[in-house]
Design a protein around this motif. Sequence first.
Motif, PDB file in Angstrom:
ATOM      1  N   GLU A  69      10.879   2.140   6.410  1.00  0.00           N
ATOM      2  CA  GLU A  69      10.025   2.961   5.555  1.00  0.00           C
ATOM      3  C   GLU A  69      10.482   2.897   4.103  1.00  0.00           C
ATOM      4  O   GLU A  69       9.651   2.891   3.179  1.00  0.00           O
ATOM      5  CB  GLU A  69      10.011   4.416   6.044  1.00  0.00           C
ATOM      6  CG  GLU A  69       9.224   4.616   7.321  1.00  0.00           C
ATOM      7  CD  GLU A  69       8.830   6.063   7.547  1.00  0.00           C
ATOM      8  OE1 GLU A  69       8.666   6.816   6.561  1.00  0.00           O
ATOM      9  OE2 GLU A  69       8.689   6.444   8.724  1.00  0.00           O
ATOM     10  N   PHE A  70      11.780   2.834   3.878  1.00  0.00           N
ATOM     11  CA  PHE A  70      12.295   2.696   2.518  1.00  0.00           C
ATOM     12  C   PHE A  70      11.889   1.338   1.950  1.00  0.00           C
ATOM     13  O   PHE A  70      11.491   1.232   0.781  1.00  0.00           O
ATOM     14  CB  PHE A  70      13.817   2.848   2.506  1.00  0.00           C
ATOM     15  CG  PHE A  70      14.293   4.257   2.719  1.00  0.00           C
ATOM     16  CD1 PHE A  70      14.693   5.039   1.641  1.00  0.00           C
ATOM     17  CD2 PHE A  70      14.342   4.814   3.991  1.00  0.00           C
ATOM     18  CE1 PHE A  70      15.136   6.337   1.829  1.00  0.00           C
ATOM     19  CE2 PHE A  70      14.782   6.118   4.187  1.00  0.00           C
ATOM     20  CZ  PHE A  70      15.174   6.876   3.097  1.00  0.00           C
ATOM     21  N   GLU A  71      11.980   0.315   2.774  1.00  0.00           N
ATOM     22  CA  GLU A  71      11.598  -1.022   2.319  1.00  0.00           C
ATOM     23  C   GLU A  71      10.100  -1.100   2.030  1.00  0.00           C
ATOM     24  O   GLU A  71       9.672  -1.787   1.089  1.00  0.00           O
ATOM     25  CB  GLU A  71      12.001  -2.052   3.377  1.00  0.00           C
ATOM     26  CG  GLU A  71      13.519  -2.176   3.531  1.00  0.00           C
ATOM     27  CD  GLU A  71      13.925  -3.006   4.743  1.00  0.00           C
ATOM     28  OE1 GLU A  71      13.053  -3.240   5.613  1.00  0.00           O
ATOM     29  OE2 GLU A  71      15.111  -3.401   4.833  1.00  0.00           O
ATOM     30  N   ALA A  72       9.305  -0.388   2.824  1.00  0.00           N
ATOM     31  CA  ALA A  72       7.858  -0.358   2.568  1.00  0.00           C
ATOM     32  C   ALA A  72       7.556   0.304   1.224  1.00  0.00           C
ATOM     33  O   ALA A  72       6.665  -0.132   0.493  1.00  0.00           O
ATOM     34  CB  ALA A  72       7.148   0.393   3.694  1.00  0.00           C
ATOM     35  N   HIS A  73       8.303   1.336   0.892  1.00  0.00           N
ATOM     36  CA  HIS A  73       8.096   2.001  -0.396  1.00  0.00           C
ATOM     37  C   HIS A  73       8.464   1.080  -1.556  1.00  0.00           C
ATOM     38  O   HIS A  73       7.873   1.178  -2.641  1.00  0.00           O
ATOM     39  CB  HIS A  73       8.903   3.301  -0.459  1.00  0.00           C
ATOM     40  CG  HIS A  73       8.254   4.446   0.267  1.00  0.00           C
ATOM     41  ND1 HIS A  73       8.170   4.499   1.636  1.00  0.00           N
ATOM     42  CD2 HIS A  73       7.649   5.574  -0.190  1.00  0.00           C
ATOM     43  CE1 HIS A  73       7.559   5.603   2.002  1.00  0.00           C
ATOM     44  NE2 HIS A  73       7.214   6.269   0.913  1.00  0.00           N
ATOM     45  N   LEU A  74       9.441   0.196  -1.330  1.00  0.00           N
ATOM     46  CA  LEU A  74       9.754  -0.798  -2.355  1.00  0.00           C
ATOM     47  C   LEU A  74       8.553  -1.713  -2.621  1.00  0.00           C
ATOM     48  O   LEU A  74       8.354  -2.197  -3.745  1.00  0.00           O
ATOM     49  CB  LEU A  74      10.952  -1.651  -1.924  1.00  0.00           C
ATOM     50  CG  LEU A  74      12.353  -1.142  -2.278  1.00  0.00           C
ATOM     51  CD1 LEU A  74      13.404  -2.082  -1.713  1.00  0.00           C
ATOM     52  CD2 LEU A  74      12.521  -1.000  -3.785  1.00  0.00           C
ATOM     53  N   ARG A  75       7.742  -1.917  -1.581  1.00  0.00           N
ATOM     54  CA  ARG A  75       6.543  -2.751  -1.730  1.00  0.00           C
ATOM     55  C   ARG A  75       5.339  -1.942  -2.206  1.00  0.00           C
ATOM     56  O   ARG A  75       4.233  -2.465  -2.317  1.00  0.00           O
ATOM     57  CB  ARG A  75       6.205  -3.409  -0.393  1.00  0.00           C
ATOM     58  CG  ARG A  75       7.294  -4.313   0.167  1.00  0.00           C
ATOM     59  CD  ARG A  75       6.775  -5.124   1.351  1.00  0.00           C
ATOM     60  NE  ARG A  75       6.315  -4.264   2.440  1.00  0.00           N
ATOM     61  CZ  ARG A  75       7.081  -3.861   3.459  1.00  0.00           C
ATOM     62  NH1 ARG A  75       8.367  -4.202   3.493  1.00  0.00           N
ATOM     63  NH2 ARG A  75       6.580  -3.114   4.407  1.00  0.00           N
ATOM     64  N   GLY A  76       5.571  -0.638  -2.449  1.00  0.00           N
ATOM     65  CA  GLY A  76       4.464   0.202  -2.907  1.00  0.00           C
ATOM     66  C   GLY A  76       3.607   0.746  -1.797  1.00  0.00           C
ATOM     67  O   GLY A  76       2.437   1.086  -2.010  1.00  0.00           O
ATOM     68  N   GLU A  77       4.185   0.885  -0.589  1.00  0.00           N
ATOM     69  CA  GLU A  77       3.437   1.383   0.563  1.00  0.00           C
ATOM     70  C   GLU A  77       4.146   2.588   1.176  1.00  0.00           C
ATOM     71  O   GLU A  77       5.377   2.618   1.249  1.00  0.00           O
ATOM     72  CB  GLU A  77       3.305   0.290   1.629  1.00  0.00           C
ATOM     73  CG  GLU A  77       2.654  -0.989   1.144  1.00  0.00           C
ATOM     74  CD  GLU A  77       2.807  -2.119   2.142  1.00  0.00           C
ATOM     75  OE1 GLU A  77       3.332  -1.846   3.260  1.00  0.00           O
ATOM     76  OE2 GLU A  77       2.431  -3.259   1.828  1.00  0.00           O
TER      77      GLU A  77
END
Length: 790
Positions: free
Chosen positions: A716-724
Amino acid sequence: MKTEPSIVKGPELDLSFVDAVVERLGDGEERAIPILQALQDHYRYLPPEALQRVGELTGISAASLTGVSTFYAQFRHKPLGRYHVKVCNGTACHIQGAERVHEAMVEHLGLVEGADTDAAGVFTLEKVFCVGCCTLAPVVQIDGESHAHLSRETAPDLLESFLKRSGPKRRASKAGRRTMKEPLGEVRICLDSCCVARGCGKTHDALKEAVARGELRAKIKQVGCVVMCDRSPLVEVAVYGASPLQYSGVEAGSVGRLLEDHFKADGLMPWVRRGASRAIDWLSGESRPEIDLQTLEAPSKPVAAFFGPQRHIATEHFGKLDPLDLDDYMAHDGFAALMACVRGRKSEEILDQVEASGLRGRGGAGFPTARKWRVVAATPSDERYVICNGDEGDPGAFMDRMLMESFPFRVIEGMAIAARAVGAGKGFFYVRAEYPSAVARLKEALAICRERGVLGESVMGSDVSLDLEVFEGAGAFVCGEETAMLESMEGRRGIPRLKPPYPAESGYRGKPTLINNVETYANVPWIIRHGGAAFAEVGSEGSKGTKVFALAGKVKRGGLIEVPMGVTIRQVVEEIGGGTPSGQPFKAVLVGGPSGGCVPESLADTPIDYESLAEVGAIMGSGGLIVLDQSDCMVQMARYFLDFCQCESCGKCTFCRVGTRRMLDILDRLRAGKGRKGDIDQLEELAGMVGKASLCGLGKTAPNPVLSALRFFRSEFEAHLRGECPAGACRELIEYSITDQCVGCTVCAQHCPADAIPMAPYQRHVIDSSLCTRCDTCRVVCPEDAVLVR
């Protein structure tokens, strides 16, 4: 009648009250906080002239008074409005939409940025972290009166309805009152904070009126927490000679109909009135309200699943005892353990039983209770103290509040036994000011104990002397740390001390001081009465006895539970709590508040004990259990807890003060979709440094929720890095739209506070993303489920 407080300031300020307060409370540095609290209660803020006068009378420097009054959240330096509105932002309230409730009130009151009071000076709006009513989330308090299950749509109506309630409160008419014949039984109802917020106060008034009119031949008995918080207003009907029956959701208007089959009315008129009421209902087309009968003996009922795994020790006799009836408590073995300790058992015998029980402190990391008691008892001193830590500041926890409100005598007895064991003659309850009902009940219970000889120069007729009093905290989470609490009690800012020495050796006033939390003391009378070995038989190998938890969040049956140590998280959430309201698997459970961690559903079979929770990166903490579902964002939850710890940091340690701020900056970037390469690695690195280098428990454990979220939900943290945002919860990363299911009813357009949805009757509506504030109102009010969040 509710009077409207006048705000007096400037040259008209009457300082005679300051003189009277100092004369009553004393002039030592230790009296600084009680004096400031008294001034704020009177003036509703701390006028500069009043603080100056305190300095003149007490010799406490202006710098000290300013330092103390600006450290604690309770104190204000500008006037309050006529009514004080507190929006709870505790964990349960946060995940249920407290932020949107606060936004709605800000908009309704027309508050500009930086202002907390409306232009007319009517309402002062404040966001607080927790008011201890987690099963009622979201909660708003107005002048101490709690209101449950608010939403963005209902929040403005609450303010308006509160204003309309001005004038004298309805008083029960004395006309037609009758002398009640011999009661046929008892009607029991809880009046604790949560229950009153759910309507029990009104139900209680209706019951009392029924007795006064001769319609109910029963004794109305106020009892402590009924623990099934989601069932409130809950009434137990106990006809003498028959098994008691419990009814849930009993509103004031249902009282007469509920009780008419259980108790005979005196005279003809009650029956005439009831018949007329039924006739009116029939003519108006209103149906008789359904009453949901719950019997604890019915194994197929949800209530049986709720109580099945539970074992009640600290909450023994829940829902049966009047919290302030000493005779009632003593009739159920109350103070029998204390009597045995002051009249026969020596200190070493008491310590041996506590040690045999395996009792560990019910808070934090669970330090062995007997070991701490022995250190206090063995430290040479002419004076020793006992303190009950009732500063339950964890957002999402309300166990201690319930125990203090429902079982004040039990906690007093446990403290008194501890005082006997360690040789203390004086003790204090340190209770957070956000728990006014708990403070009031403890003070009344202590007064009763002094009057009846349970406390004082001769405890229960023995040669033991003990006095206990209440010290109110002033709104600082860090004061839950024992040395910060001592600083507060001694009239200073709540900044933790360096250890060693530990309080057990040098605590309050430099004397050996025993500090345990509320639940720890509540277990002691049972242990003395039944023996330490009996307590040790309950629980797991390394964690003995039971633990009281506050179960809340995305769960069907929230409430106060007490379970043997070693039950699994899955048992608590799915069996006791009934799972999520949607029926979908839960996502995670937040254990231990801002010092704890998140345990994912994949580890739901983890036993709830000190060792097992530590293995998965969590701690027991005070005992809050907040259930999350798939709509909850773990980045947002990590940010929420870190924001809490950052706000509550005393500021003494650079790593805690600055490190948490830098971690918060990274989480803010991630939540906004502006994350940078290396942010996640840097977040982990900072978390490790803050945890290792901070002075007290607040700083050392502040990174725990972040680290556990990274451990189990790194994707989920990595998804937020992608703007998601996979959960669709972070406003900057989501978009609202309306699907073809829209029938053009215009409900969304009528309720949109940002005018982002043009009115288009009988047509599919469109949301202007440039105006949309992502307040979620359209989705909530749409009757066709036509609003899509992407």
